[in-house]
Scaffold this motif. Structure first.
Motif, PDB file in Angstrom:
ATOM      1  N   UNK A   1       0.802  -1.224   0.000  1.00 35.79           N
ATOM      2  CA  UNK A   1       0.000   0.000   0.000  1.00 35.79           C
ATOM      3  C   UNK A   1       0.831   1.268   0.000  1.00 35.79           C
ATOM      4  N   UNK A   2       2.139   1.150   0.215  1.00 36.36           N
ATOM      5  CA  UNK A   2       2.978   2.348   0.220  1.00 36.36           C
ATOM      6  C   UNK A   2       4.032   2.248  -0.863  1.00 36.36           C
ATOM      7  N   UNK A   3       4.355   3.362  -1.484  1.00 31.71           N
ATOM      8  CA  UNK A   3       5.387   3.340  -2.519  1.00 31.71           C
ATOM      9  C   UNK A   3       6.776   3.450  -1.910  1.00 31.71           C
ATOM     10  N   UNK A   4       6.879   4.245  -0.859  1.00 29.83           N
ATOM     11  CA  UNK A   4       8.201   4.551  -0.338  1.00 29.83           C
ATOM     12  C   UNK A   4       8.368   3.992   1.069  1.00 29.83           C
ATOM     13  N   UNK A   5       7.523   4.455   1.970  1.00 25.83           N
ATOM     14  CA  UNK A   5       7.565   3.964   3.343  1.00 25.83           C
ATOM     15  C   UNK A   5       6.519   2.860   3.441  1.00 25.83           C
ATOM     16  N   UNK A   6       6.985   1.624   3.711  1.00 28.06           N
ATOM     17  CA  UNK A   6       6.063   0.510   3.559  1.00 28.06           C
ATOM     18  C   UNK A   6       5.538  -0.066   4.861  1.00 28.06           C
ATOM     19  N   UNK A   7       6.291   0.103   5.943  1.00 26.16           N
ATOM     20  CA  UNK A   7       5.938  -0.510   7.225  1.00 26.16           C
ATOM     21  C   UNK A   7       5.632  -1.995   7.064  1.00 26.16           C
ATOM     22  N   UNK A   8       6.419  -2.679   6.256  1.00 28.45           N
ATOM     23  CA  UNK A   8       6.181  -4.105   6.013  1.00 28.45           C
ATOM     24  C   UNK A   8       6.844  -4.951   7.089  1.00 28.45           C
ATOM     25  N   UNK A   9       7.967  -4.466   7.586  1.00 33.68           N
ATOM     26  CA  UNK A   9       8.721  -5.193   8.595  1.00 33.68           C
ATOM     27  C   UNK A   9       8.186  -4.806   9.964  1.00 33.68           C
ATOM     28  N   UNK A  10       8.053  -5.768  10.868  1.00 34.37           N
ATOM     29  CA  UNK A  10       7.717  -5.398  12.245  1.00 34.37           C
ATOM     30  C   UNK A  10       8.568  -6.236  13.188  1.00 34.37           C
ATOM     31  N   UNK A  11       8.598  -5.839  14.447  1.00 33.30           N
ATOM     32  CA  UNK A  11       9.388  -6.597  15.405  1.00 33.30           C
ATOM     33  C   UNK A  11       8.729  -7.970  15.551  1.00 33.30           C
ATOM     34  N   UNK A  12       9.467  -9.026  15.208  1.00 33.45           N
ATOM     35  CA  UNK A  12       8.904 -10.375  15.284  1.00 33.45           C
ATOM     36  C   UNK A  12       8.567 -10.976  13.938  1.00 33.45           C
ATOM     37  N   UNK A  13       8.856 -10.296  12.847  1.00 40.10           N
ATOM     38  CA  UNK A  13       8.575 -10.889  11.539  1.00 40.10           C
ATOM     39  C   UNK A  13       8.186  -9.844  10.518  1.00 40.10           C
ATOM     40  N   UNK A  14       7.243 -10.198   9.646  1.00 46.33           N
ATOM     41  CA  UNK A  14       6.726  -9.213   8.698  1.00 46.33           C
ATOM     42  C   UNK A  14       5.222  -9.101   8.894  1.00 46.33           C
ATOM     43  N   UNK A  15       4.653  -8.013   8.359  1.00 48.87           N
ATOM     44  CA  UNK A  15       3.282  -7.674   8.693  1.00 48.87           C
ATOM     45  C   UNK A  15       2.256  -8.607   8.054  1.00 48.87           C
ATOM     46  N   UNK A  16       2.517  -9.040   6.830  1.00 45.61           N
ATOM     47  CA  UNK A  16       1.524  -9.933   6.212  1.00 45.61           C
ATOM     48  C   UNK A  16       2.194 -10.934   5.294  1.00 45.61           C
ATOM     49  N   UNK A  17       1.448 -11.986   4.985  1.00 44.38           N
ATOM     50  CA  UNK A  17       1.978 -13.009   4.099  1.00 44.38           C
ATOM     51  C   UNK A  17       1.650 -12.630   2.660  1.00 44.38           C
ATOM     52  N   UNK A  18       2.451 -13.150   1.722  1.00 50.31           N
ATOM     53  CA  UNK A  18       2.199 -12.861   0.321  1.00 50.31           C
ATOM     54  C   UNK A  18       1.385 -13.998  -0.294  1.00 50.31           C
ATOM     55  N   UNK A  19       0.388 -13.643  -1.075  1.00 49.67           N
ATOM     56  CA  UNK A  19      -0.405 -14.662  -1.765  1.00 49.67           C
ATOM     57  C   UNK A  19       0.380 -15.143  -2.994  1.00 49.67           C
ATOM     58  N   UNK A  20       0.026 -16.337  -3.534  1.00 51.97           N
ATOM     59  CA  UNK A  20       0.730 -16.823  -4.730  1.00 51.97           C
ATOM     60  C   UNK A  20       0.652 -15.821  -5.890  1.00 51.97           C
ATOM     61  N   UNK A  21      -0.477 -15.071  -6.002  1.00 51.03           N
ATOM     62  CA  UNK A  21      -0.581 -14.086  -7.097  1.00 51.03           C
ATOM     63  C   UNK A  21       0.466 -12.990  -6.925  1.00 51.03           C
ATOM     64  N   UNK A  22       0.627 -12.571  -5.658  1.00 49.18           N
ATOM     65  CA  UNK A  22       1.624 -11.524  -5.396  1.00 49.18           C
ATOM     66  C   UNK A  22       3.020 -12.017  -5.759  1.00 49.18           C
ATOM     67  N   UNK A  23       3.307 -13.266  -5.370  1.00 50.63           N
ATOM     68  CA  UNK A  23       4.642 -13.805  -5.663  1.00 50.63           C
ATOM     69  C   UNK A  23       4.869 -13.867  -7.172  1.00 50.63           C
ATOM     70  N   UNK A  24       3.815 -14.220  -7.892  1.00 50.44           N
ATOM     71  CA  UNK A  24       3.937 -14.294  -9.351  1.00 50.44           C
ATOM     72  C   UNK A  24       4.211 -12.897  -9.914  1.00 50.44           C
ATOM     73  N   UNK A  25       3.524 -11.904  -9.345  1.00 50.62           N
ATOM     74  CA  UNK A  25       3.719 -10.540  -9.821  1.00 50.62           C
ATOM     75  C   UNK A  25       5.165 -10.089  -9.580  1.00 50.62           C
ATOM     76  N   UNK A  26       5.696 -10.440  -8.388  1.00 53.86           N
ATOM     77  CA  UNK A  26       7.080 -10.069  -8.091  1.00 53.86           C
ATOM     78  C   UNK A  26       8.019 -10.715  -9.106  1.00 53.86           C
ATOM     79  N   UNK A  27       7.759 -11.995  -9.401  1.00 54.11           N
ATOM     80  CA  UNK A  27       8.636 -12.721 -10.309  1.00 54.11           C
ATOM     81  C   UNK A  27       8.563 -12.121 -11.717  1.00 54.11           C
ATOM     82  N   UNK A  28       7.333 -11.830 -12.172  1.00 53.09           N
ATOM     83  CA  UNK A  28       7.172 -11.233 -13.508  1.00 53.09           C
ATOM     84  C   UNK A  28       7.887  -9.888 -13.587  1.00 53.09           C
TER      85      UNK A  28
END
Lengths: 359, 138
Positions: free
Chosen positions: A144-171
């Motif tokens: 949801x953020x272009x620059x500041x993402x707040x994806x990382x949090x203490x204890x892990x990351x904020x959310x899991x990626x769906x297979x569609x998201x992973x495909x988009x990253x790969x493409x």
């Protein structure tokens, strides 16, 4: 011997998006000495650790710098996790690596653009930034953020990626690789780029070791101090440090071009080998008395994080040592004896991030 | 013209991103100049601190009338997340008059372009007012 003049450079300067001031002592057109002065972006955000609890502090730490924001979040989270004795799930670690490498790709593309702008090669600047926007689109779609993402949090990351998201990253990685193959040729072969970059601002291996330079500046002179070498996760994803020996602007540029390619491979490997499981563990309770150190290889070099707990929810100290800070002596060394017209380009080759430096 | 007061880089990079092919403000005739004497609109990112308040003031004073100040990002509007820091005086409006506020952390390129377009209206009004004053004094 000519008469010495002092030319002020910055804090507001067309070549720099950020304020740093240099007093350039010139003899005719040759720089004899460069004296940097900083403090234009100092906010004092490390002190906020006393006012925010350690879980909220990560939002402040992410804003140390808007380019390598994810890495700062990771460094801080890693240090706090170490202090609390928390081990994060493998999937979270792998996602962090993936996001950090995506940040590296966009940061290096941004830098290549700024370098092209410094050379006066405007269309190349536009191309680099056009490619970079694809990474930001991925960030926006996932977090949801272009620059500041707040994806990382203490204890892990904020959310899991769906297979569609992973495909988009790969493409996106495939698309960027295609584009980069063409753009990299310009940096490698174009005579106007090579004339400006080859042989300017040479730092020898000894200089780099004496001045403790880090990141692509050190690797461009053949010194391997990449923190990723020590990480098991990175080694398993096929990471090899990239080294060039010439020590001039061109080799620093090529280190970054090659690192983009390598980061794309690491991201694709991470997607292929993503472990199953949770993406975060809850971190609660007071931080124990004690301290912890953590290192992250930022796009600009090694960044060092230190936290000190005092038995309450707040930390008594959070400290960041950022790569640009360390590279400033190397920069002043490069500037000695260069021509005035090369100054802005040489300042750019260390990839200065002033808001990291001053925090 | 653009100056980074004490922003984290996020908004600065977004200001630069406005110039690049995806947003490309140059097709509307907007360019980023490094020279305050040629500037109509002053984009400031980040809050002001003790070291840079003089720089911001000086840059503002060097710009010719009429001029418009656009504060980009929440830090420039109010200090934002850094409000509690010891070296932050607050938003840019503590030092110079601000005409348009663009919120966001970081402010999106679309928002920045919108802020500049709003700034153009303000600029036009200021220009008309200056012209009327000139005619009135004749």
């Amino acid at each position: 011997m000519g008469k010495r003049t002092i030319v002020p450079f910055g804090p507001q300067h067309p070549a720099l998006p950020e304020p740093v001031h240099l007093d350039l002592e010139l003899e005719d057109e040759t720089v004899v000495r460069a004296i940097p002065s900083i403090g234009y972006v100092h906010r004092g955000l490390e002190k906020l650790a006393e006012k925010r609890d350690y879980n909220d502090m990560i939002y402040v730490m992410e804003r140390v710098c808007g380019i390598c924001s994810f890495g700062h979040g990771w460094g801080y989270a890693g240090a706090v996790e170490g202090l609390m004795g928390v081990r994060i799930p493998d999937r979270a670690e792998c996602l962090r690596v993936m996001f950090h490498e995506l940040s590296r790709v966009h940061s290096h593309l941004l830098w290549l653009g700024l370098l092209a702008d410094g050379l006066g090669f405007d269309s190349l600047f536009m191309h680099c930034w056009r490619i970079r926007e694809k990474v930001l689109d991925v960030f926006e779609a996932i977090t949801g953020g272009r620059v500041i993402m707040s994806f990382c949090k203490v204890g892990g990351v904020r959310k899991d990626l769906t297979p569609e998201m992973l495909k988009m990253v790969k493409d996106t990685c495939d698309m960027i690789e295609d584009e980069m193959r063409k753009t990299a040729l310009v940096f490698m072969k174009d005579s106007s780029v090579r004339n400006r970059l080859c042989g300017t601002g040479v730092l020898t291996k000894e200089d780099v070791i004496d001045l403790c330079a880090v990141g692509p500046v050190a690797r461009g002179s053949g010194v391997n101090n990449d923190v990723r070498t020590t990480s098991e996760m990175y080694r398993s994803l096929g990471f090899e440090p990239i080294l060039y020996d010439e020590g001039d602007c061109w080799s620093r540029c090529m280190v970054r071009v090659d690192e983009i390619m390598q980061s794309l491979d690491i991201i694709r490997n991470a997607i292929a080998n993503l472990p199953e499981g949770d993406v975060s563990v809850p971190v609660k309770g007071n931080a124990p008395v004690g301290d912890f150190m953590f290192r992250v290889e930022q796009p600009r070099g090694e960044a060092f994080y230190y936290v000190q707990g005092n038995g309450t929810k707040n930390l008594s100290r959070a400290r960041v040592r950022t790569p640009t800070n360390i590279n400033i002596p190397a920069m002043t060394k490069m500037l000695q004896g260069c021509n005035l017209q090369d100054v802005s380009m040489l300042v750019i080759t260390i990839d200065p991030c002033i808001s990291c430096t001053e925090r | 013209m653009h100056y980074d007061a004490s922003s984290c880089n996020g908004c600065d990079i977004e200001v630069l991103a406005c110039l690049t092919p995806v947003y490309d403000v140059e097709r509307f005739g907007v360019i980023n100049t490094g020279d305050p004497k040629q500037a109509d609109i002053f984009l400031v990112t980040g809050a002001v601190n003790d070291q840079n308040k003089e720089v911001v003031k000086q840059l503002y004073d060097q710009m010719p009338e009429p001029k418009v100040v656009v504060a980009v990002g929440i830090c420039a509007c109010s200090g934002g997340i850094f409000k509690d820091c010891y070296n932050i005086l607050g938003g840019v409006d503590q030092v110079i008059p601000v005409d348009v506020y663009v919120p966001g952390c970081a402010a999106r390129p679309e928002a920045i372009i919108d802020g500049v377009v709003k700034g153009l209206d303000v600029l036009e009004q200021k220009r008309l007012r200056l012209q009327q004053e000139k005619e009135g004094s004749k």
